[in-house]
Write an enzyme that holds these catalytic residues in place. Structure first.
Site, PDB file in Angstrom:
ATOM      1  N   THR A 196       3.745  -5.283  10.697  1.00  0.00           N
ATOM      2  CA  THR A 196       1.623  -4.396  10.988  1.00  0.00           C
ATOM      3  C   THR A 196       1.358  -4.933   9.656  1.00  0.00           C
ATOM      4  O   THR A 196       0.274  -5.637   9.417  1.00  0.00           O
ATOM      5  CB  THR A 196       1.511  -3.165  10.429  1.00  0.00           C
ATOM      6  OG1 THR A 196       2.765  -2.309   9.373  1.00  0.00           O
ATOM      7  CG2 THR A 196       2.119  -1.813  11.337  1.00  0.00           C
ATOM      8  N   TYR A 230      -5.713  -2.602  -1.098  1.00  0.00           N
ATOM      9  CA  TYR A 230      -5.393  -3.880  -0.709  1.00  0.00           C
ATOM     10  C   TYR A 230      -5.595  -5.059  -1.511  1.00  0.00           C
ATOM     11  O   TYR A 230      -4.989  -5.759  -1.789  1.00  0.00           O
ATOM     12  CB  TYR A 230      -5.455  -3.719   0.967  1.00  0.00           C
ATOM     13  CG  TYR A 230      -4.128  -3.213   1.515  1.00  0.00           C
ATOM     14  CD1 TYR A 230      -3.388  -3.161   1.914  1.00  0.00           C
ATOM     15  CD2 TYR A 230      -4.719  -1.754   2.403  1.00  0.00           C
ATOM     16  CE1 TYR A 230      -2.339  -2.745   2.652  1.00  0.00           C
ATOM     17  CE2 TYR A 230      -4.060  -0.846   3.264  1.00  0.00           C
ATOM     18  CZ  TYR A 230      -2.844  -1.285   3.079  1.00  0.00           C
ATOM     19  OH  TYR A 230      -2.033  -0.485   3.499  1.00  0.00           O
ATOM     20  N   LEU A 241      -3.623  -2.209   8.860  1.00  0.00           N
ATOM     21  CA  LEU A 241      -3.756  -1.486   9.999  1.00  0.00           C
ATOM     22  C   LEU A 241      -2.778  -0.806  10.621  1.00  0.00           C
ATOM     23  O   LEU A 241      -2.746  -0.669  12.486  1.00  0.00           O
ATOM     24  CB  LEU A 241      -4.956  -0.774  11.047  1.00  0.00           C
ATOM     25  CG  LEU A 241      -6.499  -1.652  10.756  1.00  0.00           C
ATOM     26  CD1 LEU A 241      -7.467  -2.400  11.411  1.00  0.00           C
ATOM     27  CD2 LEU A 241      -6.995  -0.317  10.319  1.00  0.00           C
ATOM     28  N   HIS A 242      -2.073   0.014   9.972  1.00  0.00           N
ATOM     29  CA  HIS A 242      -0.135  -0.096  10.708  1.00  0.00           C
ATOM     30  C   HIS A 242      -0.587   0.513  11.489  1.00  0.00           C
ATOM     31  O   HIS A 242       0.003   0.522  12.728  1.00  0.00           O
ATOM     32  CB  HIS A 242       0.332   0.770   9.738  1.00  0.00           C
ATOM     33  CG  HIS A 242       0.268   1.124   8.105  1.00  0.00           C
ATOM     34  ND1 HIS A 242       1.342  -0.416   7.827  1.00  0.00           N
ATOM     35  CD2 HIS A 242      -0.496   1.181   6.953  1.00  0.00           C
ATOM     36  CE1 HIS A 242       1.223  -0.682   6.321  1.00  0.00           C
ATOM     37  NE2 HIS A 242       0.446  -0.511   5.993  1.00  0.00           N
ATOM     38  N   ASP A 243      -0.886   1.729  11.488  1.00  0.00           N
ATOM     39  CA  ASP A 243      -0.488   2.890  13.198  1.00  0.00           C
ATOM     40  C   ASP A 243      -2.361   1.987  14.129  1.00  0.00           C
ATOM     41  O   ASP A 243      -1.537   2.835  15.501  1.00  0.00           O
ATOM     42  CB  ASP A 243      -0.759   4.255  12.966  1.00  0.00           C
ATOM     43  CG  ASP A 243      -0.937   4.224  11.395  1.00  0.00           C
ATOM     44  OD1 ASP A 243       0.339   4.671  11.407  1.00  0.00           O
ATOM     45  OD2 ASP A 243      -1.001   5.676  10.955  1.00  0.00           O
TER      46      ASP A 243
END
Ligand code: BDR
Ligand code: CA
Length: 313
Positions: A196, A230, A241-243
């Site tokens: 990610t 960040y 935007l991990h998800d």
């Protein structure tokens, strides 16, 4: 009509992007959304999920609330310092109020009824703590053949983000994560921190999203404090935007390259609690394995996210 998908979520800024990605993708049949505690309280994550769906013009999608706490031990910490006290950078109240009522049933009941009714296997994308999914598999094993894949944002192969060893979603309920990733035999894809982070989007990418129209502008606005975090913590000119990376794989299988490894989840109470340990030793892949996302076409993935969130596909 495209990939049948259910998202289990704790919005969360990156969850909001992931929900929007699925809600706006014309090749996805978004059957339902279930919510879980995580980044903030269950009450807040449920409110946020419903508002994001309304923002995306999807009041047709049922939302049911699930677990308010982990299976066994209390949640060690939430992530309001990352996502804001309301889970959406203090902007949740600026989003449209949901026109659709919350489902009267709980998350697991909604999952069971959607899976039982499905005529073809359904993908589940859990992008928060795995509590609802562990409960589903433990209490309703008859629905397992209806699950095509469980595509999970969580874990790290050698690092954590909440502790040195553990990633937030797994650390929030390690016992649930272990049930899903180790004790069950449903096909799982794990999308860990390493991939990610490599898929981080730049401020220029966010600028393009903002310029794409009112929806893109609203999504971009949610990221102001997330961008600062960040920048301050990792020196990044952009956000992770991990998800949304996990949901991209859920929508388009194979977008991420995976390798199959046996996984263990540390459920002890030492410094490695919540760590995901993949056995990557050559020749040691017997038993249950999890497909772990290790690589992708990074620019292709960013383009995929942008075109769909901008509503051009
Ligand atoms: C995960 O933790 C949460 O804060 C994010 O929404 C994501 O699901 C990343 O570690
Ligand atoms: Ca999340």
């Amino acid at each position: 009509m495209g990939t049948k998908l259910i998202i289990d979520t704790d919005p969360g800024i990156d969850d909001a992007f992931a929900l929007a990605l699925a809600a706006l993708s014309t090749d996805v049949d978004l059957l339902g959304v279930t919510t879980v505690f995580g980044n903030v309280s269950l009450e807040a994550t449920t409110r946020n999920a419903r508002r994001i769906l309304e923002l995306c013009g999807r009041p047709d999608v049922p939302v049911a609330a699930g677990a308010a706490r982990p299976l066994v031990h209390p949640q060690a910490e939430r992530a309001a310092h990352v996502h804001g006290e309301d889970g959406l950078s203090g902007l949740s109240d600026t989003l449209p109020e949901p026109t659709r009522a919350l489902e009267p049933s709980d998350a697991v009941s909604l999952l069971v009824s959607l899976l039982e009714a499905a005529e073809e296997p359904v993908t589940i994308a859990p992008i928060g703590p795995l509590t609802n999914i562990a409960l589903l598999l433990a209490a309703h094993p008859h629905v397992k053949p209806k699950i095509a894949r469980i595509v999970i944002m969580g874990g790290g192969l050698g690092t954590g983000n909440t502790t040195p060893a553990a990633e937030f979603n797994i650390y929030s309920d390690p016992e649930a994560a272990r049930r899903v990733l180790v004790d069950e035999d449903v096909p799982c894809v794990l999308v860990p921190l390493e991939i990610t982070h490599r898929c981080a989007v730049s401020t220029a990418w966010l600028g393009e999203l903002a310029a794409s129209g009112p929806l893109g502008a609203t999504l971009e606005k949610l990221t102001a404090s997330y961008q600062k975090l960040y920048h301050d913590e990792l020196g990044l000119d952009g956000i992770v935007l991990h998800d949304a990376v996990a949901v991209a794989e859920a929508i388009k299988p194979g977008l991420l390259r995976t390798e199959a490894y046996p996984i263990e989840v540390d459920c002890g109470h030492g410094p490695a609690r919540g760590a995901t340990v993949a056995d990557r030793r050559p020749g040691r892949r017997a038993g249950t394995t999890v497909e772990v996302a290790v690589d992708t076409d990074l620019d292709g993935l960013r383009e995929f996210l942008l075109t769909r969130l901008a509503g051009t596909r």
